[in-house]
Design an enzyme around this catalytic site. Structure first.
Site, PDB file in Angstrom:
ATOM      1  N   GLN A   1       0.841  -1.200   0.000  1.00  0.00           N
ATOM      2  CA  GLN A   1       0.000   0.000   0.000  1.00  0.00           C
ATOM      3  C   GLN A   1       0.875   1.249   0.000  1.00  0.00           C
ATOM      4  O   GLN A   1       0.369   2.356  -0.084  1.00  0.00           O
ATOM      5  CB  GLN A   1      -0.882   0.016   1.252  1.00  0.00           C
ATOM      6  CG  GLN A   1      -1.818  -1.164   1.365  1.00  0.00           C
ATOM      7  CD  GLN A   1      -2.357  -1.307   2.774  1.00  0.00           C
ATOM      8  OE1 GLN A   1      -3.371  -0.727   3.138  1.00  0.00           O
ATOM      9  NE2 GLN A   1      -1.665  -2.075   3.591  1.00  0.00           N
ATOM     10  N   ASN A   2       2.190   1.040   0.131  1.00  0.00           N
ATOM     11  CA  ASN A   2       3.092   2.192   0.258  1.00  0.00           C
ATOM     12  C   ASN A   2       3.423   2.783  -1.108  1.00  0.00           C
ATOM     13  O   ASN A   2       3.535   2.060  -2.094  1.00  0.00           O
ATOM     14  CB  ASN A   2       4.378   1.777   0.974  1.00  0.00           C
ATOM     15  CG  ASN A   2       4.094   1.269   2.370  1.00  0.00           C
ATOM     16  OD1 ASN A   2       3.007   1.487   2.890  1.00  0.00           O
ATOM     17  ND2 ASN A   2       5.051   0.589   2.971  1.00  0.00           N
TER      18      ASN A   2
ATOM     19  N   ASP B   1       6.211   4.693  -1.369  1.00  0.00           N
ATOM     20  CA  ASP B   1       7.552   5.244  -1.140  1.00  0.00           C
ATOM     21  C   ASP B   1       8.666   4.592  -1.955  1.00  0.00           C
ATOM     22  O   ASP B   1       9.829   5.021  -1.872  1.00  0.00           O
ATOM     23  CB  ASP B   1       7.897   5.197   0.353  1.00  0.00           C
ATOM     24  CG  ASP B   1       7.860   3.782   0.933  1.00  0.00           C
ATOM     25  OD1 ASP B   1       8.047   2.805   0.194  1.00  0.00           O
ATOM     26  OD2 ASP B   1       7.622   3.664   2.162  1.00  0.00           O
TER      27      ASP B   1
ATOM     28  N   HIS C   1      -1.483   1.612  -4.196  1.00  0.00           N
ATOM     29  CA  HIS C   1      -1.825   3.034  -4.040  1.00  0.00           C
ATOM     30  C   HIS C   1      -0.910   3.950  -4.847  1.00  0.00           C
ATOM     31  O   HIS C   1      -0.819   5.140  -4.563  1.00  0.00           O
ATOM     32  CB  HIS C   1      -1.801   3.418  -2.550  1.00  0.00           C
ATOM     33  CG  HIS C   1      -2.898   2.772  -1.757  1.00  0.00           C
ATOM     34  ND1 HIS C   1      -2.890   2.647  -0.378  1.00  0.00           N
ATOM     35  CD2 HIS C   1      -4.069   2.214  -2.157  1.00  0.00           C
ATOM     36  CE1 HIS C   1      -3.999   2.042   0.025  1.00  0.00           C
ATOM     37  NE2 HIS C   1      -4.716   1.761  -1.030  1.00  0.00           N
TER      38      HIS C   1
ATOM     39  N   CYS D   1       1.871  19.961 -18.050  1.00  0.00           N
ATOM     40  CA  CYS D   1       2.209  18.923 -19.022  1.00  0.00           C
ATOM     41  C   CYS D   1       2.897  19.540 -20.248  1.00  0.00           C
ATOM     42  O   CYS D   1       2.445  20.563 -20.766  1.00  0.00           O
ATOM     43  CB  CYS D   1       0.920  18.216 -19.437  1.00  0.00           C
ATOM     44  SG  CYS D   1       1.155  16.963 -20.691  1.00  0.00           S
TER      45      CYS D   1
ATOM     46  N   CYS E   1       0.237  19.075 -23.364  1.00  0.00           N
ATOM     47  CA  CYS E   1      -1.050  19.768 -23.499  1.00  0.00           C
ATOM     48  C   CYS E   1      -1.222  20.922 -22.515  1.00  0.00           C
ATOM     49  O   CYS E   1      -2.245  21.602 -22.544  1.00  0.00           O
ATOM     50  CB  CYS E   1      -2.198  18.770 -23.333  1.00  0.00           C
ATOM     51  SG  CYS E   1      -2.451  18.270 -21.634  1.00  0.00           S
TER      52      CYS E   1
ATOM     53  N   GLY F   1       3.047  -4.485   9.034  1.00  0.00           N
ATOM     54  CA  GLY F   1       3.023  -3.035   9.260  1.00  0.00           C
ATOM     55  C   GLY F   1       1.836  -2.322   8.649  1.00  0.00           C
ATOM     56  O   GLY F   1       1.988  -1.225   8.123  1.00  0.00           O
TER      57      GLY F   1
ATOM     58  N   ASN G   1       3.461  -7.063  13.288  1.00  0.00           N
ATOM     59  CA  ASN G   1       3.048  -5.699  13.650  1.00  0.00           C
ATOM     60  C   ASN G   1       3.469  -5.453  15.093  1.00  0.00           C
ATOM     61  O   ASN G   1       3.668  -6.393  15.846  1.00  0.00           O
ATOM     62  CB  ASN G   1       1.523  -5.553  13.520  1.00  0.00           C
ATOM     63  CG  ASN G   1       1.082  -4.096  13.363  1.00  0.00           C
ATOM     64  OD1 ASN G   1       1.339  -3.264  14.229  1.00  0.00           O
ATOM     65  ND2 ASN G   1       0.400  -3.790  12.265  1.00  0.00           N
TER      66      ASN G   1
ATOM     67  N   ALA H   1       9.016  -4.705  12.317  1.00  0.00           N
ATOM     68  CA  ALA H   1       9.291  -5.413  11.063  1.00  0.00           C
ATOM     69  C   ALA H   1      10.793  -5.520  10.810  1.00  0.00           C
ATOM     70  O   ALA H   1      11.286  -6.553  10.343  1.00  0.00           O
ATOM     71  CB  ALA H   1       8.614  -4.687   9.906  1.00  0.00           C
TER      72      ALA H   1
HETATM   73  P1  OAD Z   1      -1.420   2.858   9.115  1.00  0.00           P
HETATM   74  O1  OAD Z   1      -0.777   4.109   9.600  1.00  0.00           O
HETATM   75  O2  OAD Z   1      -2.905   2.807   9.131  1.00  0.00           O
HETATM   76  O3  OAD Z   1      -0.899   1.612   9.963  1.00  0.00           O
HETATM   77  C1  OAD Z   1       0.465   1.410  10.216  1.00  0.00           C
HETATM   78  C2  OAD Z   1       0.614   0.108  10.978  1.00  0.00           C
HETATM   79  O4  OAD Z   1       1.988  -0.151  11.132  1.00  0.00           O
HETATM   80  C3  OAD Z   1      -0.013   0.120  12.383  1.00  0.00           C
HETATM   81  O5  OAD Z   1      -0.799  -1.060  12.550  1.00  0.00           O
HETATM   82  C4  OAD Z   1       1.203   0.101  13.310  1.00  0.00           C
HETATM   83  O6  OAD Z   1       0.962  -0.625  14.509  1.00  0.00           O
HETATM   84  C5  OAD Z   1       2.220  -0.629  12.452  1.00  0.00           C
HETATM   85  N1  OAD Z   1       3.640  -0.334  12.737  1.00  0.00           N
HETATM   86  C6  OAD Z   1       4.214   0.846  13.083  1.00  0.00           C
HETATM   87  N2  OAD Z   1       5.551   0.732  13.185  1.00  0.00           N
HETATM   88  C7  OAD Z   1       5.851  -0.566  12.904  1.00  0.00           C
HETATM   89  C8  OAD Z   1       7.061  -1.317  12.824  1.00  0.00           C
HETATM   90  N3  OAD Z   1       8.248  -0.774  13.069  1.00  0.00           N
HETATM   91  N4  OAD Z   1       6.983  -2.636  12.501  1.00  0.00           N
HETATM   92  C9  OAD Z   1       5.781  -3.227  12.252  1.00  0.00           C
HETATM   93  N5  OAD Z   1       4.607  -2.559  12.303  1.00  0.00           N
HETATM   94  C10 OAD Z   1       4.635  -1.255  12.621  1.00  0.00           C
HETATM   95  O7  OAD Z   1      -0.825   2.585   7.657  1.00  0.00           O
HETATM   96  P2  OAD Z   1      -1.428   1.656   6.490  1.00  0.00           P
HETATM   97  O8  OAD Z   1      -2.071   0.459   7.056  1.00  0.00           O
HETATM   98  O9  OAD Z   1      -0.347   1.486   5.500  1.00  0.00           O
HETATM   99  O10 OAD Z   1      -3.649   5.232   1.745  1.00  0.00           O
HETATM  100  O11 OAD Z   1      -2.524   2.615   5.894  1.00  0.00           O
HETATM  101  C11 OAD Z   1      -3.244   2.195   4.760  1.00  0.00           C
HETATM  102  C12 OAD Z   1      -3.521   3.359   3.854  1.00  0.00           C
HETATM  103  O12 OAD Z   1      -4.117   4.438   4.596  1.00  0.00           O
HETATM  104  C13 OAD Z   1      -2.284   4.000   3.254  1.00  0.00           C
HETATM  105  O13 OAD Z   1      -1.801   3.311   2.109  1.00  0.00           O
HETATM  106  C14 OAD Z   1      -2.778   5.365   2.884  1.00  0.00           C
HETATM  107  C15 OAD Z   1      -3.563   5.708   4.134  1.00  0.00           C
HETATM  108  O14 OAD Z   1      -4.609   6.601   3.973  1.00  0.00           O
HETATM  109  C16 OAD Z   1      -3.648   6.144   0.772  1.00  0.00           C
HETATM  110  O15 OAD Z   1      -2.935   7.120   0.816  1.00  0.00           O
HETATM  111  C17 OAD Z   1      -4.565   5.831  -0.360  1.00  0.00           C
END
Ligand code: OAD
Length: 250
Positions: free
Chosen positions: A99-100, A102, A117, A146, A149, A186, A212, A230
């Site tokens: 979902q990242n 980066d 994403h 652009c 265009c 994560g 997690n 992680a």
């Molecule tokens: P979240 O910020 O919702 O969740 C991050 C998760 O990582 C949490 O469950 C934390 O407990 C865990 N975490 C933090 N540090 C960690 C570590 N060192 N090792 C393991 N786990 C760790 O992020 P996402 O689930 O990625 O979407 O969020 C999903 C989507 O929401 C993103 O892709 C973004 C956001 O809105 C868009 O931008 C479309």
């Protein structure tokens, strides 16, 4: 860290593995997660920044915010978690479904990646859909135009209310369904449709391993939850694999 023996058995017979990742895997690279006390959405309003109407209303503000995030990402390095996933390709057929935005999985060396994403390194014109990779576009504080265009160029990331790229979602879903083990690393697993992917894997019979620092919405569906960072847990899994392959060559 002692892993559960059932997991070690699954690992020894697995061929296809999937890593479904979220912001938490990049936290140890210094990139903020979205939710929780220090999360981005605790400080910023998604409807003002990660939204097409907001971009059309105030393109420079949204562009500048993504420029700021690009700066952070460019200064960051893949951490031990990203690197362990890339190295596991020596032992398994590995697919990353992330979902990242980066790009750190690619920079760590992972080859097969589905980006649900988008990717902050790419941009496209909202009018004619010409794509621009980062080196091809001048990075300023205002949204670029652009070259074909004159339309506004936006980051190639999925904003709230937008569809996920169909090929990335269906490719990621299939890989998860065919996997022997699906690691969910994560992510808070609350953002759909992305969060369907580990559930689809589970339904198809894959063994679900969550990594997690705390329980999430997915924990109840996981076959095994490993609570830890992680960047610490994944290298230990890699070491288990390495030592079991050395003990039983072939
Ligand atoms: P979240 O910020 O919702 O969740 C991050 C998760 O990582 C949490 O469950 C934390 O407990 C865990 N975490 C933090 N540090 C960690 C570590 N060192 N090792 C393991 N786990 C760790 O992020 P996402 O689930 O990625 O979407 O969020 C999903 C989507 O929401 C993103 O892709 C973004 C956001 O809105 C868009 O931008 C479309």
């Amino acid at each position: 860290m002692q892993f559960k023996s059932e997991f070690l058995q699954k690992l020894s017979s697995a061929k296809k593995i999937v890593f479904f990742t979220g912001a938490g895997i990049s936290a140890e690279s210094g990139i903020s997660t979205f939710r929780g006390k220090d999360g981005i959405w605790n400080k910023m309003k998604p409807e003002e920044l990660a939204n097409f109407d907001a971009f059309m209303r105030n393109p420079d503000l949204v562009w500048e915010w993504y420029q700021h995030r690009r700066d952070i990402v460019h200064k960051a390095q893949p951490n031990a978690g990203h690197i362990a996933i890339a190295e596991l390709e020596k032992y398994f057929d590995v697919t990353v479904v992330t979902q990242n935005i980066d790009n750190l999985h690619r920079r760590a060396g992972s080859k097969k990646i589905f980006e649900l994403h988008g990717n902050i390194e790419r941009n496209y014109c909202v009018e004619c859909h010409t794509f621009y990779n980062l080196p091809d576009i001048e990075l300023t504080h205002s949204a670029p135009k652009c070259k074909n265009c004159g339309g506004l160029v936006r980051p190639d990331v999925v904003w709230f209310g937008e569809m996920l790229p169909e090929d990335q979602f269906s490719g990621g879903e299939k890989a998860a369904e065919w996997s022997d083990i699906c690691f969910v690393v994560g992510t808070s697993a609350v953002v759909y449709p992305a969060a369907y992917i580990p559930l689809a894997a589970k339904r198809a019979g894959s063994y679900i391993v969550e990594v997690n620092i705390e329980p999430t919405d997915l924990t109840q569906f996981a076959d095994y939850s490993i609570f830890g960072k992680a960047g610490e847990v994944l290298p230990k899994i890699l070491n288990e694999v390495k030592s079991s392959k050395i003990q039983s060559p072939g």
